[in-house]
Design a protein around this motif. Sequence first.
Motif, PDB file in Angstrom:
ATOM      1  N   VAL A   1      -3.012  74.293  71.845  1.00 53.38           N
ATOM      2  CA  VAL A   1      -2.462  74.336  70.493  1.00 53.38           C
ATOM      3  C   VAL A   1      -3.490  73.874  69.473  1.00 53.38           C
ATOM      4  CG1 VAL A   1      -0.592  73.531  69.005  1.00 53.38           C
ATOM      5  CG2 VAL A   1      -0.186  73.884  71.436  1.00 53.38           C
TER       6      VAL A   1
ATOM      7  N   PRO B   1       4.184  81.565  74.810  1.00 53.78           N
ATOM      8  CA  PRO B   1       4.297  80.147  74.485  1.00 53.78           C
ATOM      9  C   PRO B   1       5.402  79.877  73.487  1.00 53.78           C
ATOM     10  CG  PRO B   1       2.419  81.120  73.370  1.00 53.78           C
ATOM     11  CD  PRO B   1       2.963  82.177  74.295  1.00 53.78           C
TER      12      PRO B   1
ATOM     13  N   ALA C   1      -0.353  73.890  76.093  1.00 52.78           N
ATOM     14  CA  ALA C   1       0.998  74.413  75.902  1.00 52.78           C
ATOM     15  C   ALA C   1       1.391  75.229  77.120  1.00 52.78           C
ATOM     16  CB  ALA C   1       1.062  75.279  74.652  1.00 52.78           C
TER      17      ALA C   1
ATOM     18  N   THR D   1       6.085  73.825  70.386  1.00 56.74           N
ATOM     19  CA  THR D   1       5.254  72.841  71.062  1.00 56.74           C
ATOM     20  C   THR D   1       4.358  72.140  70.050  1.00 56.74           C
ATOM     21  OG1 THR D   1       5.228  74.240  73.008  1.00 56.74           O
ATOM     22  CG2 THR D   1       3.577  72.516  72.888  1.00 56.74           C
TER      23      THR D   1
END
Length: 457
Positions: free
Chosen positions: A43, A8, A37, A12
């Motif tokens: 998240v 990831p 994400a 973000t």
Amino acid sequence: MSDAVRAPDPSTPGGGPDPAPAPARSGTADLTVGKAAHGGHFVARHEGRVVFVRHALPGERVRVRFTETDDGASFWRADVVEVLEASPSRVRHPWPLADALKAADRGRSAVGGAEFGHIALDEQRRLKGEVFGEQLSRLASVDRPVTVEAAPGEAADGLGWRTRAAFAVDRAGRLAMHLHRSHDVLPVREMPLAVAAVNDLRLWTLDLTGIERVDVAVPSGGGEPLVLLVPAARTSPRRVAAVASSISGASVGVLDLESGQVQRLAGRTWLQESVLGIDYRVTGAGFWQIHRSAPEVLVAAVLDGIQPAAGERLADLYAGAGLFTVPLARAVGPEGSVLSVEGSPGTSRDAKRNLHGQDHVAIVQDRVDAVLGRRTEPLDGILLDPPRAGAGKKVVRQIVEARPRVVGYVSCDPASFARDLGYFLAAGWSLDALRVFDLYPHTHHMESFARLLPPPA
């Protein structure tokens, strides 16, 4: 495609701060989950740090176990071990071994490969659309809503779609799968995401001692499966033959992971695929779409998007075994031409078999950038279906310089697609059409097709 999970992006945006967080060094914390994400995570924040949480849902209050807490990292990772306040979209996981909550009760991680199984299917697709749209906005400055389409004929429970499955073998010789992000394996019986023909082999009943890996492939339209065995380094040929003889109802071969070559032990080393009336031969180690409906869905999208005409000059980049090359070659006819470029030697050999006798198709086994760098003839249309990493700036520049009337882009990764789209947009091109398909239910993965058009002459 590969099923590898992309790490990831720590930039973000995440959820809001959590009240009175538990100390991270305790190994657990209670967190409030924010948005989805890219990469199958959600998240959250803990003591000011971004945490990427698996097996959660937006808005949930969960207890997590930290799995990566490097002090120098810009983000940490965690798995949900208990749901304190559940989302209305949380459902019973269809695969107990991949259920994070059941796994946590047993003091282990979940088996990988069904990380969205706890989410209702309609919500899975909505979240995937949000993630795809967020990547478009962040990496290509394109703001547009994204709808994720289910595959035609998809089962109501989203199961039974995988025509390819890879298994490990545990120390006791039992069929197994890896736990997520781990070398540890767990014995398995049925694989719920797989088509029935995979499970009907009942490989979990066999003694697989001496084998490190077992790959199973089934033709998309049904037919005899192919089982590929990867022996351990010191396993004798006699032992491999004994394992092969215990497998009934399938062809069996030995796969050399380094060369990709398959040695036949029983039956044949290839599969016969049929897509929209076109037959293909695909070697056991060759690339093919995993979802049983994916080949037809994507071929239809490509033909509708590119709209090839008789006599045109086309290129199929990262062409694989010729899934798209064959229908494109039929559309342009012998008065036209198709350039097929594939880097894998084995898969390129499949393409040569599938296009045997079609003299207006040039099949080249080489890097895409190398082939485009040597080509001087103009092209009317270009299709590209790159690996998860995308095509990259150099290839996009070469495509732009070729000035085709249309580019079709098939992608299995929204981030790399959005990055490449940004390169096209910077060169004055436009995103004319976009379709996103849920060809990997119960996972975070998706497939897309985009039609890109050049600036007006």
